[in-house]
Design a protein around this motif. Structure first.
Motif, mmCIF file in Angstrom:
data_model
loop_
_atom_site.group_PDB
_atom_site.id
_atom_site.type_symbol
_atom_site.label_atom_id
_atom_site.label_comp_id
_atom_site.label_asym_id
_atom_site.label_seq_id
_atom_site.Cartn_x
_atom_site.Cartn_y
_atom_site.Cartn_z
ATOM 1 N N MET A 1 0.846 -1.189 0.000
ATOM 2 C CA MET A 1 0.000 0.000 0.000
ATOM 3 C C MET A 1 0.884 1.242 0.000
ATOM 4 S SD MET A 1 -2.768 1.359 2.841
ATOM 5 C CE MET A 1 -3.978 0.123 2.526
ATOM 6 N N LYS A 2 0.480 2.233 -0.760
ATOM 7 C CA LYS A 2 1.205 3.498 -0.786
ATOM 8 C C LYS A 2 0.997 4.228 0.537
ATOM 9 C CE LYS A 2 1.320 4.445 -5.680
ATOM 10 N NZ LYS A 2 1.190 5.501 -6.673
ATOM 11 N N LEU A 3 1.995 5.006 0.929
ATOM 12 C CA LEU A 3 1.883 5.764 2.169
ATOM 13 C C LEU A 3 0.716 6.738 2.110
ATOM 14 C CD1 LEU A 3 5.647 6.479 2.922
ATOM 15 C CD2 LEU A 3 4.145 4.831 4.059
ATOM 16 N N SER A 4 0.472 7.338 0.952
ATOM 17 C CA SER A 4 -0.641 8.286 0.840
ATOM 18 C C SER A 4 -1.975 7.598 1.107
ATOM 19 C CB SER A 4 -0.645 8.956 -0.536
ATOM 20 O OG SER A 4 -0.721 7.989 -1.562
ATOM 21 N N GLU A 5 -2.105 6.338 0.702
ATOM 22 C CA GLU A 5 -3.332 5.579 0.977
ATOM 23 C C GLU A 5 -3.436 5.251 2.462
ATOM 24 O OE1 GLU A 5 -5.878 4.944 -1.144
ATOM 25 O OE2 GLU A 5 -4.745 6.238 -2.505
ATOM 26 N N ALA A 6 -2.315 4.838 3.059
ATOM 27 C CA ALA A 6 -2.311 4.511 4.483
ATOM 28 C C ALA A 6 -2.661 5.736 5.329
ATOM 29 C CB ALA A 6 -0.950 3.948 4.894
ATOM 30 N N MET A 7 -2.228 6.920 4.887
ATOM 31 C CA MET A 7 -2.505 8.157 5.639
ATOM 32 C C MET A 7 -3.983 8.503 5.647
ATOM 33 S SD MET A 7 0.609 10.617 4.531
ATOM 34 C CE MET A 7 2.304 10.173 4.882
ATOM 35 N N LYS A 8 -4.728 7.997 4.688
ATOM 36 C CA LYS A 8 -6.172 8.227 4.656
ATOM 37 C C LYS A 8 -6.882 7.423 5.732
ATOM 38 C CE LYS A 8 -6.322 9.151 -0.302
ATOM 39 N NZ LYS A 8 -6.759 8.638 -1.620
ATOM 40 N N GLU A 9 -6.251 6.332 6.165
ATOM 41 C CA GLU A 9 -6.866 5.434 7.131
ATOM 42 C C GLU A 9 -6.474 5.720 8.572
ATOM 43 O OE1 GLU A 9 -6.139 1.394 5.944
ATOM 44 O OE2 GLU A 9 -6.756 1.798 3.881
ATOM 45 N N LYS A 10 -5.250 6.215 8.766
ATOM 46 C CA LYS A 10 -4.792 6.457 10.136
ATOM 47 C C LYS A 10 -3.605 7.407 10.131
ATOM 48 C CE LYS A 10 -1.553 2.579 10.222
ATOM 49 N NZ LYS A 10 -1.072 1.440 10.945
ATOM 50 N N MET A 11 -3.282 7.923 11.306
ATOM 51 C CA MET A 11 -2.101 8.747 11.463
ATOM 52 C C MET A 11 -0.892 7.816 11.480
ATOM 53 S SD MET A 11 -1.182 11.544 14.412
ATOM 54 C CE MET A 11 -2.774 12.287 14.233
ATOM 55 N N LEU A 12 0.162 8.192 10.757
ATOM 56 C CA LEU A 12 1.339 7.344 10.655
ATOM 57 C C LEU A 12 2.480 7.877 11.512
ATOM 58 C CD1 LEU A 12 1.465 6.774 6.779
ATOM 59 C CD2 LEU A 12 0.163 5.522 8.501
ATOM 60 N N LEU A 13 3.228 6.955 12.071
ATOM 61 C CA LEU A 13 4.435 7.311 12.805
ATOM 62 C C LEU A 13 5.614 7.178 11.858
ATOM 63 C CD1 LEU A 13 5.960 7.929 15.487
ATOM 64 C CD2 LEU A 13 6.181 5.444 15.745
ATOM 65 N N SER A 14 6.477 8.178 11.884
ATOM 66 C CA SER A 14 7.678 8.113 11.053
ATOM 67 C C SER A 14 8.833 8.762 11.804
ATOM 68 C CB SER A 14 7.462 8.838 9.731
ATOM 69 O OG SER A 14 7.304 10.227 9.944
ATOM 70 N N PHE A 15 10.021 8.512 11.302
ATOM 71 C CA PHE A 15 11.224 9.150 11.825
ATOM 72 C C PHE A 15 12.010 9.710 10.660
ATOM 73 C CE2 PHE A 15 10.301 5.843 14.997
ATOM 74 C CZ PHE A 15 10.245 6.624 16.148
ATOM 75 N N GLU A 16 12.896 10.655 10.964
ATOM 76 C CA GLU A 16 13.789 11.208 9.958
ATOM 77 C C GLU A 16 15.212 11.038 10.458
ATOM 78 O OE1 GLU A 16 12.906 15.085 8.084
ATOM 79 O OE2 GLU A 16 14.885 15.687 8.843
ATOM 80 N N VAL A 17 16.071 10.544 9.579
ATOM 81 C CA VAL A 17 17.483 10.400 9.913
ATOM 82 C C VAL A 17 18.302 11.143 8.863
ATOM 83 C CG1 VAL A 17 17.171 8.177 11.078
ATOM 84 C CG2 VAL A 17 17.709 8.212 8.643
ATOM 85 N N PHE A 18 19.564 11.362 9.173
ATOM 86 C CA PHE A 18 20.466 11.985 8.211
ATOM 87 C C PHE A 18 21.690 11.105 8.065
ATOM 88 C CE2 PHE A 18 21.508 13.602 12.381
ATOM 89 C CZ PHE A 18 22.892 13.512 12.432
ATOM 90 N N PRO A 19 22.303 11.121 6.909
ATOM 91 C CA PRO A 19 23.522 10.334 6.743
ATOM 92 C C PRO A 19 24.632 10.899 7.629
ATOM 93 C CG PRO A 19 22.616 10.929 4.603
ATOM 94 C CD PRO A 19 21.881 11.736 5.644
ATOM 95 N N PRO A 20 25.180 10.090 8.516
ATOM 96 C CA PRO A 20 26.266 10.575 9.368
ATOM 97 C C PRO A 20 27.464 11.023 8.530
ATOM 98 C CG PRO A 20 25.395 8.500 10.197
ATOM 99 C CD PRO A 20 24.797 8.716 8.842
ATOM 100 N N LYS A 21 28.207 11.960 9.068
ATOM 101 C CA LYS A 21 29.351 12.507 8.341
ATOM 102 C C LYS A 21 30.638 11.737 8.614
ATOM 103 C CE LYS A 21 27.305 16.996 8.004
ATOM 104 N NZ LYS A 21 27.243 18.365 8.266
ATOM 105 N N THR A 22 30.588 10.811 9.560
ATOM 106 C CA THR A 22 31.791 10.046 9.881
ATOM 107 C C THR A 22 31.557 8.560 9.647
ATOM 108 O OG1 THR A 22 31.183 9.678 12.196
ATOM 109 C CG2 THR A 22 32.399 11.725 11.688
ATOM 110 N N GLU A 23 32.636 7.842 9.469
ATOM 111 C CA GLU A 23 32.547 6.395 9.287
ATOM 112 C C GLU A 23 31.974 5.734 10.546
ATOM 113 O OE1 GLU A 23 35.725 2.875 8.509
ATOM 114 O OE2 GLU A 23 35.900 4.649 7.214
#
Length: 146
Positions: free
Chosen positions: A1-23
């Motif tokens: 299911m597409k996220l846009s479809e899932a959002m019509k049914e309920k509130m979604l939990l998500s997180f945002e990450v960033f690519p670390p700058k170090t190994e």
């Protein structure tokens, strides 16, 4: 299911990450993502540096997210990006199974007055992606009031 479809049914939990700058940061990120997965996010988005400066790291993080068992959503900016570069980069994402993106203009580089690329706004990017890729990407947008 597409996220846009899932959002019509309920509130979604998500997180945002960033690519670390170090190994070391990259090495510890899978553990962080696994910890976030305990909360059962519907997706995790990954930031994307202006002009694609960290596109390789972004793609690697998207694969970590996918491997962890949720949908990766890549951020994608128009800053310092050409049409051809955008097309090539987005094809790489599709080839790697990443088909969700957050389209952004991005921050104009310090000292510049333009995006230094082929597009000025996220809407330009969305139109281009739709023309080049049809509906292969599910696209979200973020914008500012001005």
């Amino acid at each position: 299911m597409k996220l846009s479809e899932a959002m019509k049914e309920k509130m979604l939990l998500s997180f945002e990450v960033f690519p670390p700058k170090t190994e070391k940061g990259m090495e510890s990120l899978p553990g962080t993502i696994e910890h976030l997965m305990k909360y059962k996010p519907e997706y995790i988005s990954c930031t994307y540096g202006a002009g694609g400066g960290n596109v390789g790291a972004n793609r690697e993080v998207c694969q970590m997210i996918k491997k962890a068992g949720t949908t990766p959503v890549t951020h994608f900016t128009v800053i310092k990006n050409t049409k051809e570069g955008i097309k090539d980069q987005l094809q790489q994402y599709l080839d790697e199974g990443v088909d969700h993106m957050l389209a952004l203009r991005g921050d104009i580089p310090l000292g510049e007055t333009t995006t230094c690329g082929d597009f000025n706004y996220a809407t330009d990017l969305v139109k281009f992606v739709r023309n080049e890729f049809g509906d292969k990407f599910e696209i979200a947008v973020a914008g500012s009031p001005e």
